[in-house]
Scaffold this motif. Structure first.
Motif, short mmCIF file in Angstrom:
data_model
loop_
_atom_site.label_atom_id
_atom_site.label_comp_id
_atom_site.label_asym_id
_atom_site.label_seq_id
_atom_site.Cartn_x
_atom_site.Cartn_y
_atom_site.Cartn_z
N ILE A 228 -19.07 -47.53 -1.73
CA ILE A 228 -20.13 -46.73 -1.12
C ILE A 228 -21.23 -47.69 -0.67
CG2 ILE A 228 -21.76 -44.82 -1.41
CD1 ILE A 228 -20.10 -43.87 -3.79
N PHE A 229 -21.53 -47.66 0.61
CA PHE A 229 -22.55 -48.54 1.18
C PHE A 229 -23.81 -47.72 1.42
CE2 PHE A 229 -18.40 -50.22 2.19
CZ PHE A 229 -18.51 -51.56 1.86
N ASP A 230 -24.86 -48.01 0.62
CA ASP A 230 -26.06 -47.19 0.61
C ASP A 230 -25.62 -45.73 0.42
OD1 ASP A 230 -27.89 -49.31 0.83
OD2 ASP A 230 -27.58 -49.42 2.99
N ASP A 231 -26.19 -44.81 1.18
CA ASP A 231 -25.73 -43.42 1.14
C ASP A 231 -25.15 -43.03 2.50
OD1 ASP A 231 -26.48 -42.72 -1.54
OD2 ASP A 231 -28.56 -42.77 -0.88
N ILE A 245 -15.44 -43.03 5.76
CA ILE A 245 -16.03 -41.70 5.65
C ILE A 245 -17.53 -41.81 5.85
CG2 ILE A 245 -16.50 -39.79 4.05
CD1 ILE A 245 -13.78 -40.48 2.74
N SER A 246 -18.06 -41.00 6.76
CA SER A 246 -19.51 -41.03 7.01
C SER A 246 -20.13 -39.64 6.98
CB SER A 246 -19.79 -41.67 8.38
OG SER A 246 -19.12 -40.97 9.41
N GLN A 247 -19.33 -38.61 6.81
CA GLN A 247 -19.88 -37.26 6.75
C GLN A 247 -20.72 -37.12 5.46
OE1 GLN A 247 -16.98 -34.16 6.73
NE2 GLN A 247 -18.47 -32.52 6.91
N THR A 252 -21.45 -37.65 -0.39
CA THR A 252 -22.03 -37.10 -1.62
C THR A 252 -20.95 -36.85 -2.67
OG1 THR A 252 -23.86 -36.07 -0.43
CG2 THR A 252 -23.33 -35.17 -2.60
N GLU A 253 -19.78 -36.40 -2.23
CA GLU A 253 -18.69 -36.14 -3.17
C GLU A 253 -18.22 -37.43 -3.84
OE1 GLU A 253 -14.19 -34.18 -3.16
OE2 GLU A 253 -15.59 -33.75 -1.51
N TYR A 254 -18.11 -38.51 -3.04
CA TYR A 254 -17.72 -39.79 -3.63
C TYR A 254 -18.81 -40.31 -4.56
CZ TYR A 254 -13.29 -40.60 -1.28
OH TYR A 254 -11.98 -40.53 -0.90
N ALA A 255 -20.07 -40.10 -4.19
CA ALA A 255 -21.16 -40.52 -5.06
C ALA A 255 -21.10 -39.78 -6.40
CB ALA A 255 -22.50 -40.27 -4.37
#
Length: 292
Positions: A228-231, A245-247, A252-255
């Motif tokens: 994850i690069f930043d948000d 993935i950029s949506q 948020t789901e990966y975070a």
């Protein structure tokens, strides 16, 4: 009609986008004919979009949302659209210009990122790999994919990328499954060096290194490795390709997944104890192997 995607993940993303547009229309109480009339389209275009047979353009999404009184959803839907088109790159396409180019192409992303979160269930994360470990991994990839031998240059590029660890203003939260510590992708001496390097890295002030212990009692089983690069962006490494993935909703789901895995990990002295145990196990296994 778009050509079939080589990845079921991409097709699922297209269907998800189509489904969201249909839900927006239904929530607005409109028929497909009414939306088409408002947008100046033939009615069949709405049907093709809703069934995933036509990928809408950004302008199509804006018109659709305006017709349905849902302009607030435009940014997220456009982000989803961009993800559909760019999320999947086959390894063969990434490696077409050689492993060195693949490594160098990622440097700008690393340079502009200030917060890194990574989870690895297969290999030591690239930023924490030693030169010998990286060389073994890339030699294996080159052999399997029958690529030109530019491994030495590719290794040098990855080592150069690691400088971001020591530049100020960045934070690194890195999670590794304990099984990774016990999976030798290189010879014993190189693997010992890699484990020792992990211990050293765990003391870096900018690095939080967590080890997720093996065992049956865990709230979440291992998943595919991801960064994850930043948000802003997630990169997922699959067997067949590289997923971007950029949506916002998916990022948020990966975070959330990363947070759950982080809660299962051990850190500091306990993490270094697991690394030490893996090192001891490696030494014992190497000693036990009969000589040729």
């Amino acid at each position: 009609m778009p050509s079939p995607s080589p990845s079921s993940s991409v097709q699922q993303a297209r269907q998800a986008l189509a489904g969201r547009l249909r839900e927006i229309r239904l929530d607005a109480g409109l028929t497909a004919r009414q939306v088409a009339r408002f947008c100046g389209w033939h009615e069949s275009k709405c049907s093709r979009i809703e069934h995933g047979r036509k990928v809408p353009s950004q302008e199509d999404i804006r018109s659709w949302c305006t017709a349905c009184g849902a302009d607030d959803q435009v940014p997220d839907l456009i982000a989803a659209l961009r993800a559909v088109d760019s999320m999947y790159v086959e390894w063969r396409r990434l490696e077409r210009s050689g492993l060195r180019h693949q490594q160098e192409s990622r440097l700008p992303l690393y340079e502009r990122t200030t917060r890194f979160r990574a989870y690895s269930s297969w290999l030591v994360p690239g930023l924490l790999q030693t030169r010998a470990y990286t060389a073994a991994v890339l030699h294996s990839i080159r052999r399997q994919a029958q690529l030109p031998d530019d491994v030495e240059a590719a290794v040098a590029s990855r080592m150069e990328r690691q400088r971001v660890l020591y530049e100020g203003g960045r934070r690194f939260a890195l999670l590794v499954e304990e099984s990774v510590l016990r999976t030798s992708v290189c010879d014993a001496a190189a693997m010992v060096g890699q484990l020792d390097h992990l211990v050293t890295a765990s003391f870096l002030p900018s690095v939080s290194l967590g080890i997720v212990p093996m065992g049956p009692e865990r709230g979440r089983w291992p998943v595919e490795g991801f960064w994850i690069f930043d948000d802003e962006r997630v990169n997922v490494e699959l067997v067949s390709g590289y997923l971007t993935i950029s949506q916002p909703r998916e990022v948020t789901e990966y975070a959330r997944t990363f947070t759950e895995l982080s809660a299962m990990a051990v850190y500091g002295r306990r993490a270094r104890a697991l690394i030490g145990a893996a090192r001891s196990h490696l030494h014992e296994t190497d000693q036990a192997e009969p000589a040729d």
